[in-house]
Motif scaffolding. Structure first.
Motif, mmCIF file in Angstrom:
data_model
loop_
_atom_site.group_PDB
_atom_site.id
_atom_site.type_symbol
_atom_site.label_atom_id
_atom_site.label_comp_id
_atom_site.label_asym_id
_atom_site.label_seq_id
_atom_site.Cartn_x
_atom_site.Cartn_y
_atom_site.Cartn_z
ATOM 1 N N UNK A 161 0.938 -1.329 0.008
ATOM 2 C CA UNK A 161 -0.069 0.110 -0.086
ATOM 3 C C UNK A 161 0.812 1.215 0.114
ATOM 4 N N UNK A 162 0.590 2.090 -0.655
ATOM 5 C CA UNK A 162 1.285 3.562 -0.761
ATOM 6 C C UNK A 162 0.370 4.839 -0.400
ATOM 7 N N UNK A 163 -0.738 4.359 -0.057
ATOM 8 C CA UNK A 163 -1.806 5.267 0.361
ATOM 9 C C UNK A 163 -2.903 4.889 1.200
ATOM 10 N N UNK A 164 -3.591 5.389 1.825
ATOM 11 C CA UNK A 164 -4.617 5.273 2.761
ATOM 12 C C UNK A 164 -5.681 4.436 2.030
ATOM 13 N N UNK A 165 -6.067 4.755 0.635
ATOM 14 C CA UNK A 165 -6.933 4.135 -0.069
ATOM 15 C C UNK A 165 -6.618 2.692 -0.358
ATOM 16 N N UNK A 166 -5.413 2.475 -0.693
ATOM 17 C CA UNK A 166 -4.830 1.063 -0.718
ATOM 18 C C UNK A 166 -4.933 0.491 0.697
ATOM 19 N N UNK A 167 -4.398 1.097 1.626
ATOM 20 C CA UNK A 167 -4.383 0.443 2.933
ATOM 21 C C UNK A 167 -5.885 -0.056 3.310
ATOM 22 N N UNK A 168 -6.959 0.658 3.087
ATOM 23 C CA UNK A 168 -8.231 0.199 3.394
ATOM 24 C C UNK A 168 -8.537 -0.692 2.562
ATOM 25 N N UNK A 169 -8.463 -0.819 1.133
ATOM 26 C CA UNK A 169 -8.993 -1.884 0.364
ATOM 27 C C UNK A 169 -8.220 -3.016 0.297
ATOM 28 N N UNK A 170 -6.800 -2.882 0.986
ATOM 29 C CA UNK A 170 -6.285 -4.198 1.165
ATOM 30 C C UNK A 170 -6.871 -4.957 2.279
ATOM 31 N N UNK A 171 -7.514 -4.456 3.103
ATOM 32 C CA UNK A 171 -8.347 -5.289 4.090
ATOM 33 C C UNK A 171 -9.769 -5.335 3.677
ATOM 34 N N UNK A 172 -10.430 -4.375 3.172
ATOM 35 C CA UNK A 172 -12.043 -4.746 3.024
ATOM 36 C C UNK A 172 -12.210 -5.448 1.531
ATOM 37 N N UNK A 173 -11.191 -5.318 0.839
ATOM 38 C CA UNK A 173 -11.618 -6.204 -0.507
ATOM 39 C C UNK A 173 -10.764 -7.192 -0.308
ATOM 40 N N UNK A 174 -9.520 -7.399 0.062
ATOM 41 C CA UNK A 174 -8.510 -8.440 -0.211
ATOM 42 C C UNK A 174 -8.083 -9.243 1.024
ATOM 43 N N UNK A 175 -8.815 -8.800 2.123
ATOM 44 C CA UNK A 175 -8.521 -9.381 3.415
ATOM 45 C C UNK A 175 -7.056 -9.758 3.721
ATOM 46 N N UNK A 176 -6.143 -8.762 3.224
ATOM 47 C CA UNK A 176 -4.789 -8.698 3.541
ATOM 48 C C UNK A 176 -4.247 -9.183 5.017
ATOM 49 N N UNK A 177 -3.596 -10.185 5.006
ATOM 50 C CA UNK A 177 -3.149 -10.577 6.269
ATOM 51 C C UNK A 177 -1.635 -9.898 6.758
ATOM 52 N N UNK A 178 -1.165 -9.484 5.762
ATOM 53 C CA UNK A 178 0.196 -8.817 5.886
ATOM 54 C C UNK A 178 -0.036 -7.482 5.151
ATOM 55 N N UNK A 179 0.317 -6.300 5.556
ATOM 56 C CA UNK A 179 0.698 -5.023 5.095
ATOM 57 C C UNK A 179 2.166 -4.896 4.946
ATOM 58 N N UNK A 180 2.004 -4.361 3.646
ATOM 59 C CA UNK A 180 3.859 -3.883 3.128
ATOM 60 C C UNK A 180 3.848 -2.736 2.704
ATOM 61 N N UNK A 181 4.844 -2.074 3.272
ATOM 62 C CA UNK A 181 5.120 -0.504 2.949
ATOM 63 C C UNK A 181 6.536 -0.308 2.520
ATOM 64 N N UNK A 182 6.792 0.864 1.993
ATOM 65 C CA UNK A 182 7.905 1.306 1.461
ATOM 66 C C UNK A 182 8.810 2.194 2.288
#
Length: 148
Positions: free
Chosen positions: A85-106
């Motif tokens: 995720x590179x912004x808050x929208x991607x961070x939220x969608x990572x969970x809401x749509x993809x149920x991401x169990x790991x968040x990766x940041x740069x």
């Protein structure tokens, strides 16, 4: 419990995120790296992914220079959905749509505030299920086909 790991390119941001999580009273297990010496990111990506996949950690956060390498490494472990995720929208969608169990940041892409904001929305979001679950089921079928 959240397990967090980084390579040298993500060390400073990982340390900031560890403080942020502690301020939110979230238990964190930091698996390294602990200094700025050059290290290989796959080692840390694998360790975090294995801990999440085994259930010894609820979720994980990975940080490298861009987040790309860690994403690739972590997603090799069956059952892992590591989302860059590179912004808050991607961070939220990572969970809401993809149920991401790991968040990766740069660590060389985001400043501390941006990263904390992304982590915050990811932690607070809820997986929506529905049509998104069907897509995750398809991803699980791909894993079954290729991870023998």
């Amino acid at each position: 419990m959240i397990v967090i790991g980084s390579d040298h390119g993500g060390l400073d941001l990982k340390q900031a995120l560890t403080r942020y999580l502690a301020d939110r009273a979230i238990k964190v297990s930091d698996i390294g790296t602990d200094n700025g010496d050059s290290v290989d990111y796959p080692r840390f990506g694998l360790k975090v992914a294995e801990m999440v996949a085994s259930g010894s950690a609820d979720r994980g956060i990975l940080v490298c220079g861009t987040g790309i390498g860690m994403s690739i490494a972590a997603n090799k472990v069956p059952g892992i959905r590591a989302a860059l995720a590179t912004d808050v929208f991607m961070g939220r969608m990572a969970k809401e749509h993809n149920n991401a169990n790991i968040l990766v940041l740069g660590g060389r892409v985001l400043d501390e505030q941006e990263a904390c904001d992304i982590v915050g929305v990811w932690l607070d979001a809820t997986f929506e299920g529905g049509r998104h679950q069907g897509r995750l089921d398809q991803i699980a079928e791909i894993e079954k086909k290729y991870c023998k």
